[in-house]
Enzyme design. Structure first.
Site, PDB file in Angstrom:
ATOM      1  N   LEU A 123       0.824  -1.211   0.000  1.00 42.27           N
ATOM      2  CA  LEU A 123       0.000   0.000   0.000  1.00 42.27           C
ATOM      3  C   LEU A 123       0.856   1.258   0.000  1.00 42.27           C
ATOM      4  O   LEU A 123       1.894   1.322   0.653  1.00 42.27           O
ATOM      5  CB  LEU A 123      -0.920   0.001   1.218  1.00 42.27           C
ATOM      6  CG  LEU A 123      -1.868  -1.198   1.332  1.00 42.27           C
ATOM      7  CD1 LEU A 123      -2.775  -1.035   2.545  1.00 42.27           C
ATOM      8  CD2 LEU A 123      -2.687  -1.389   0.061  1.00 42.27           C
ATOM      9  N   HIS A 124       0.398   2.251  -0.731  1.00 44.44           N
ATOM     10  CA  HIS A 124       1.059   3.561  -0.761  1.00 44.44           C
ATOM     11  C   HIS A 124      -0.013   4.636  -0.572  1.00 44.44           C
ATOM     12  O   HIS A 124      -1.212   4.316  -0.395  1.00 44.44           O
ATOM     13  CB  HIS A 124       1.848   3.744  -2.055  1.00 44.44           C
ATOM     14  CG  HIS A 124       1.041   3.450  -3.295  1.00 44.44           C
ATOM     15  ND1 HIS A 124      -0.068   4.179  -3.659  1.00 44.44           N
ATOM     16  CD2 HIS A 124       1.179   2.489  -4.237  1.00 44.44           C
ATOM     17  CE1 HIS A 124      -0.562   3.712  -4.778  1.00 44.44           C
ATOM     18  NE2 HIS A 124       0.165   2.670  -5.151  1.00 44.44           N
ATOM     19  N   GLY A 156      -1.548   6.449  -2.533  1.00 48.42           N
ATOM     20  CA  GLY A 156      -2.682   6.371  -3.467  1.00 48.42           C
ATOM     21  C   GLY A 156      -3.774   5.456  -2.930  1.00 48.42           C
ATOM     22  O   GLY A 156      -4.966   5.787  -2.983  1.00 48.42           O
ATOM     23  N   HIS A 157      -3.393   4.289  -2.396  1.00 49.19           N
ATOM     24  CA  HIS A 157      -4.389   3.388  -1.799  1.00 49.19           C
ATOM     25  C   HIS A 157      -5.070   4.066  -0.604  1.00 49.19           C
ATOM     26  O   HIS A 157      -6.283   3.946  -0.426  1.00 49.19           O
ATOM     27  CB  HIS A 157      -3.721   2.101  -1.288  1.00 49.19           C
ATOM     28  CG  HIS A 157      -3.124   1.242  -2.351  1.00 49.19           C
ATOM     29  ND1 HIS A 157      -1.762   1.078  -2.494  1.00 49.19           N
ATOM     30  CD2 HIS A 157      -3.693   0.486  -3.321  1.00 49.19           C
ATOM     31  CE1 HIS A 157      -1.525   0.242  -3.497  1.00 49.19           C
ATOM     32  NE2 HIS A 157      -2.665  -0.120  -4.016  1.00 49.19           N
ATOM     33  N   GLN A 191      -3.990 -12.819 -12.644  1.00 48.98           N
ATOM     34  CA  GLN A 191      -3.815 -11.643 -13.506  1.00 48.98           C
ATOM     35  C   GLN A 191      -2.350 -11.432 -13.911  1.00 48.98           C
ATOM     36  O   GLN A 191      -2.023 -10.429 -14.535  1.00 48.98           O
ATOM     37  CB  GLN A 191      -4.419 -10.393 -12.864  1.00 48.98           C
ATOM     38  CG  GLN A 191      -3.700  -9.892 -11.631  1.00 48.98           C
ATOM     39  CD  GLN A 191      -4.497  -8.806 -10.913  1.00 48.98           C
ATOM     40  OE1 GLN A 191      -5.558  -9.053 -10.350  1.00 48.98           O
ATOM     41  NE2 GLN A 191      -4.001  -7.574 -10.940  1.00 48.98           N
ATOM     42  N   LYS A 196      -5.795   5.680 -11.851  1.00 41.92           N
ATOM     43  CA  LYS A 196      -4.459   5.355 -12.383  1.00 41.92           C
ATOM     44  C   LYS A 196      -4.552   4.142 -13.311  1.00 41.92           C
ATOM     45  O   LYS A 196      -3.933   4.114 -14.367  1.00 41.92           O
ATOM     46  CB  LYS A 196      -3.526   5.095 -11.199  1.00 41.92           C
ATOM     47  CG  LYS A 196      -2.410   4.142 -11.437  1.00 41.92           C
ATOM     48  CD  LYS A 196      -1.142   4.826 -11.749  1.00 41.92           C
ATOM     49  CE  LYS A 196       0.020   3.900 -11.949  1.00 41.92           C
ATOM     50  NZ  LYS A 196      -0.214   2.487 -11.870  1.00 41.92           N
ATOM     51  N   GLN A 253      -8.716  -0.644 -16.276  1.00 41.27           N
ATOM     52  CA  GLN A 253      -9.242  -1.558 -15.247  1.00 41.27           C
ATOM     53  C   GLN A 253     -10.533  -0.993 -14.645  1.00 41.27           C
ATOM     54  O   GLN A 253     -11.508  -1.729 -14.428  1.00 41.27           O
ATOM     55  CB  GLN A 253      -8.199  -1.774 -14.158  1.00 41.27           C
ATOM     56  CG  GLN A 253      -8.727  -2.510 -12.934  1.00 41.27           C
ATOM     57  CD  GLN A 253      -7.635  -2.841 -11.949  1.00 41.27           C
ATOM     58  OE1 GLN A 253      -6.956  -3.832 -12.101  1.00 41.27           O
ATOM     59  NE2 GLN A 253      -7.469  -2.027 -10.919  1.00 41.27           N
ATOM     60  N   VAL A 261      -3.179   9.747  -7.457  1.00 40.38           N
ATOM     61  CA  VAL A 261      -2.303  10.500  -6.545  1.00 40.38           C
ATOM     62  C   VAL A 261      -0.899  10.475  -7.137  1.00 40.38           C
ATOM     63  O   VAL A 261      -0.422   9.425  -7.581  1.00 40.38           O
ATOM     64  CB  VAL A 261      -2.312   9.886  -5.130  1.00 40.38           C
ATOM     65  CG1 VAL A 261      -1.377  10.659  -4.201  1.00 40.38           C
ATOM     66  CG2 VAL A 261      -3.729   9.873  -4.573  1.00 40.38           C
ATOM     67  N   SER A 311       2.682   0.680  -6.775  1.00 40.23           N
ATOM     68  CA  SER A 311       3.467  -0.273  -5.979  1.00 40.23           C
ATOM     69  C   SER A 311       4.717  -0.700  -6.730  1.00 40.23           C
ATOM     70  O   SER A 311       5.689  -1.152  -6.133  1.00 40.23           O
ATOM     71  CB  SER A 311       2.618  -1.505  -5.654  1.00 40.23           C
ATOM     72  OG  SER A 311       1.431  -1.107  -5.022  1.00 40.23           O
TER      73      SER A 311
HETATM   74  O1  PAF Z   1      -5.501  -2.805  -9.049  1.00 43.26           O
HETATM   75  C1  PAF Z   1      -5.186  -3.806  -8.358  1.00 43.26           C
HETATM   76  O2  PAF Z   1      -4.491  -3.696  -7.349  1.00 43.26           O
HETATM   77  C2  PAF Z   1      -5.669  -5.184  -8.781  1.00 43.26           C
HETATM   78  O3  PAF Z   1      -5.724  -5.306 -10.175  1.00 43.26           O
HETATM   79  C3  PAF Z   1      -7.022  -5.555  -8.156  1.00 43.26           C
HETATM   80  C4  PAF Z   1      -8.149  -4.653  -8.639  1.00 43.26           C
HETATM   81  C5  PAF Z   1      -6.925  -5.501  -6.635  1.00 43.26           C
HETATM   82  C6  PAF Z   1      -7.407  -6.989  -8.552  1.00 43.26           C
HETATM   83  O4  PAF Z   1      -6.474  -7.920  -8.113  1.00 43.26           O
END
Ligand code: PAF
Length: 283
Positions: A37-38, A40-41, A65, A154, A158, A181, A191
């Site tokens: 986490l940074h 932005g999160h 993914q 960002k 997605q 951010v 990240s």
């Molecule tokens: O953006 C992300 O961190 C990932 O793609 C997510 C949405 C948590 C899905 O694993």
């Protein structure tokens, strides 16, 4: 001092806590993350706290993914520091399932997104990516059943894929995008920025600078194709290997020929050494 967040690692633990939340007046927000986490999160979390009574953060590094050659194995896993940051921010619940909880033996179903997932941007360079994201996010939405989910702009494609998927599968929640951010020099927080060497980090803000220059030229009336070709060439001169720099319709992400077909979103993906960076801005 904010309360310690509850940590749920099994579906039974998650259900026990969320069942209590659902008896309360007020909404539940979910922020999905892969940890590391940074700021932005944490901005997503703070935004969620202005909209909902309960904020749940999921932490799960989703194997589906990542392609075999990508960084699943080395992706930063920093649960202790993530948890401390979430605690300081006052999150209610951390949903941190193990891989076998998300993908138990025999797991055999995938969500196959279309529309914004197949427009020739990230999907062209990471063909496995949005299937993995849509599958895990559909599971997270179904498990948590939040009223809303907060995503960063960002990862703009997605955001559009997840929004479409939630609507198409009748998951009955609002997907809300929050502006990116940035560091003071314009680099979008990610990240993966930790992978940059000092020399690459010094070059990296060119990504945002070139996007802004492209946006200004589009506003001046320059043709889109010339603007994006020049922008990509400028990034290559700065040391990037460009996957794409594209002007697309901001909602559908479909290719457009002229500014009159907008609203426009400029999106870029480029590699500096081994690190692949993405960014985007509205015009
Ligand atoms: O953006 C992300 O961190 C990932 O793609 C997510 C949405 C948590 C899905 O694993």
């Amino acid at each position: 001092m904010p309360r310690q967040p509850i940590v749920a690692r099994t579906l039974a633990e998650l259900d026990r806590v969320t069942a209590c939340y659902r008896t309360e007046v007020g909404r539940i927000a979910l922020v999905t993350t892969m940890g590391a986490l940074h700021a932005g999160h944490l901005a997503l979390v703070r935004f969620a706290q202005t909209k909902a009574r309960r904020v749940i953060v999921s932490i799960f590094v989703n194997p589906t993914q990542f392609a075999p050659h990508e960084d699943f194995g080395s992706y930063p896993r920093t649960f202790e520091t993530d948890f401390a940051a979430l605690r300081a921010t006052g999150v209610d619940l951390v949903w941190a399932p193990k891989a076998e909880v998300m993908y138990p033996p025999g797991f055999a179903t995938r969500v196959a997104p279309e529309g914004p997932a197949v427009v020739g941007l990230e999907d062209k360079f990471r063909p496995h990516f949005f299937g993995g994201v849509a599958t895990v996010v559909a599971k997270l939405f179904t498990q948590v059943r939040p009223h809303m989910a907060i995503f960063g702009e960002k990862d703009y494609q997605q955001l559009k894929v997840v929004t479409r998927m939630a609507a198409d599968l009748d998951l009955r929640l609002d997907v809300i995008g929050v502006p990116t951010v940035r560091e003071p020099d314009g680099l979008a927080l990610s990240s993966r920025n930790v992978y940059l060497s000092a020399e690459e980090r010094a070059r990296a803000p060119a990504l945002h600078r070139v996007l802004r220059e492209c946006a200004a030229r589009i506003v001046e009336g320059k043709p889109l194709a010339a603007v994006t070709t020049d922008g990509a060439a400028e990034l290559e001169r700065t040391g990037f290997v460009v996957d794409y720099l594209a002007a697309r319709h901001a909602e559908t992400l479909a290719p457009i020929d002229s500014a009159a077909d907008g609203p426009i979103r400029l999106l870029v993906a480029a590699r500096l050494g081994k690190t692949r960076l993405i960014d985007n801005i509205g015009v």
